[in-house]
Design an enzyme around this catalytic site. Structure first.
Site, PDB file in Angstrom:
ATOM      1  CG  HIS A 104       2.371  -0.592   9.309  1.00  0.00           C
ATOM      2  ND1 HIS A 104       2.433   0.233  10.701  1.00  0.00           N
ATOM      3  CD2 HIS A 104       1.521  -1.774   9.759  1.00  0.00           C
ATOM      4  CE1 HIS A 104       2.195  -0.538  11.726  1.00  0.00           C
ATOM      5  NE2 HIS A 104       1.449  -1.764  11.230  1.00  0.00           N
ATOM      6  CG  ASP A 143      -2.225  -8.788   7.957  1.00  0.00           C
ATOM      7  OD1 ASP A 143      -2.010  -9.787   8.641  1.00  0.00           O
ATOM      8  OD2 ASP A 143      -2.803  -7.537   8.420  1.00  0.00           O
TER       9      ASP A 143
END
Ligand code: ACO
Length: 436
Positions: free
Chosen positions: A313, A371
């Site tokens: 991320h 996710d």
């Protein structure tokens, strides 16, 4: 935003006079250097592709501490919101800045519920798409088309229009996503059922048919509601910045949100949940848990171009707090459905374990993001893989609108217009076609 006593001094090695730049402090997080006058004072631009060090706006909605793995909506930790509030309370919080009381909640739920139906004509518009079109292609079109069907709420400078378009978008997104699904499945659309909760109604529109009774499973309803809460906002990510940039031209809210949907589709952003589940299924086909080591080696080999989807991320350099909550939901859903031995969940756990111990991932601070587990939950609920990103769009819509409305109300807001470092040809003359 408060100006600090501290100032940044920019000096130049070529003898040009140095300049002082003001520094501002927010309520928490890094201070910012104000470079707005840099060009006027020095003729220089700053260069920051990907916005690695650039705050593009001032915002009071969401705060992330990527090193700590902390996510706050309007100051409230995501863990508390996910366990003590529902999605519509979270929407109220993001839009208006406060959690509603009992009366405020009932009022908000009523107004959202009153707008769940879409103009009947939209189903004919939907029929123009191929049945095998990707749901995100359909959603980009449908959300953009809302500006044609709800023209009476398209003036972004009118607070009433902004309010009603916000409610319409939040209320109608589940209906549109479910319609896109039913269309691809060749089943009749199910109208919204306003006696159900927001998540329950979505499950109903997705999985009920006119020929059978459908009862909402409370575990799945809660899981979906949690997916919505966890995806509701995430400060200035790619799609939110797209919505702000698009909206900064004064375009209508439906068009700006459609731009956000389009951006979210990419596999580096919202498309990662679909890509992650496809990756797990590929490894499963290759041989499952026994092949994890081989797959991780491929990921580490840069020439392979393979990434561990659902990992990494831009902001989190620690465990994404949403991934922890999603893993918990994943266990709950699988056990409620009697799928505790789900091979993809086992595979995901094995992948996570190996990756978290591997130097490649440790050194780069790569951790599971939201996710990584959300695809497994959605698949267990019965949502087809190709619809995952549309569910994300549905949930993120409230964040996009809250951010868009915050921008419009910001006295410092201007049309977004980045600069560039030009590296193309300098001026030259066009030759007659025969001499080129
Ligand atoms: N698998 C393998 N290596 C990775 C991964 C990954 N998932 N993510 C990052 N890396 C590596 C990069 O190759 C790079 O290595 P290097 O320093 O040797 O060049 C290093 O880690 C830093 O990564 P960047 O790509 O520079 O990080 P950036 O902040 O630009 O990208 C992103 C973040 C796009 C999320 C990236 O981690 C990624 O592509 N992850 C997979 C897709 C994904 O899960 N996206 C969902 C994001 S969350 C969301 O949108 C809800």
């Amino acid at each position: 935003m408060k100006q600090t006593e501290n100032k940044a001094t920019l000096s130049f090695s070529n003898g040009s006079p140095s300049i002082e730049l003001p520094i501002y402090r927010g309520s928490v997080g890094p201070d910012v250097v104000d470079i707005r006058k840099l060009y006027a004072q020095t003729g220089l631009f700053t260069y920051d592709p990907g916005f690695l060090s650039t705050a593009s706006c001032q915002s009071g909605i969401t705060y992330i501490d990527g090193d700590k793995g902390e996510l706050l909506y309007r100051g409230y930790p995501i863990e508390q919101l996910a366990t003590q509030c529902d999605f519509l309370e979270t929407c109220h919080l993001l839009l208006y800045g406060n959690l509603p009381d009992v009366v405020g909640k009932a009022k908000f739920v009523k107004i959202v519920t009153n707008h769940t139906m879409v103009n009947e004509q939209m189903q004919f518009f939907l029929r123009g798409f191929r049945r095998d079109a990707h749901p995100m292609a359909i959603m980009t079109g449908l959300v953009g088309a809302l500006s044609a069907f709800y023209h009476d709420s398209t003036d972004i400078n009118n607070p009433e229009h902004r309010e009603i378009s916000a409610i319409r978008l939040i209320a109608k997104m589940p209906t549109l996503v479910a319609m896109a699904f039913k269309y691809s499945a060749g089943q009749p659309y199910m109208y919204p059922k306003n006696s159900l909760s927001y998540a329950g109604n979505f499950l109903h529109m997705m999985f009920a048919t006119p020929c059978e009774d459908y009862t909402v499973n409370p575990v799945l309803e809660r899981a979906l509601d949690r997916i919505f809460i966890l995806h509701a906002d995430h400060e200035q990510n790619a799609s939110t910045s797209t919505v702000r940039l698009c909206g900064s031209s004064g375009t209508n809210p439906f068009a700006a949100i459609a731009a956000g949907v389009a951006c979210l589709w990419g596999p580096a952003h919202g498309g990662a949940n679909e890509a992650c589940l496809n990756m797990l299924e590929d490894i499963q086909r290759m041989g499952g848990v026994g092949k994890v080591g081989e797959f991780i080696s491929q990921v580490k080999d840069k020439s392979s171009g393979i990434k561990l989807m659902g990992f990494g991320h831009r902001v989190y350099k620690n465990y994404d707090p949403r991934a922890k909550l999603m893993q918990e939901t994943c266990r709950e859903v699988l056990s409620a459905l009697g799928l505790q031995n789900d091979p993809l969940f086992k595979l995901a756990m094995a992948l996570e374990k190996i990756a978290l111990e591997d130097d490649y991932f440790v050194q780069r601070k790569l951790y599971p993001n939201v996710d990584f587990y959300s695809g497994i939950v959605q698949r267990a609920i019965g949502i087809p893989t190709s619809l995952f990103t549309a569910i994300f769009a549905l949930a993120r819509t409230v964040g996009w609108i809250a951010q868009l409305n915050e921008m419009i109300g910001d006295p410092e807001y201007k049309i977004g217009r980045p600069r560039q470092l030009y590296s193309g040809a300098v001026q030259r003359d066009v030759l007659p076609i025969a001499s080129r």
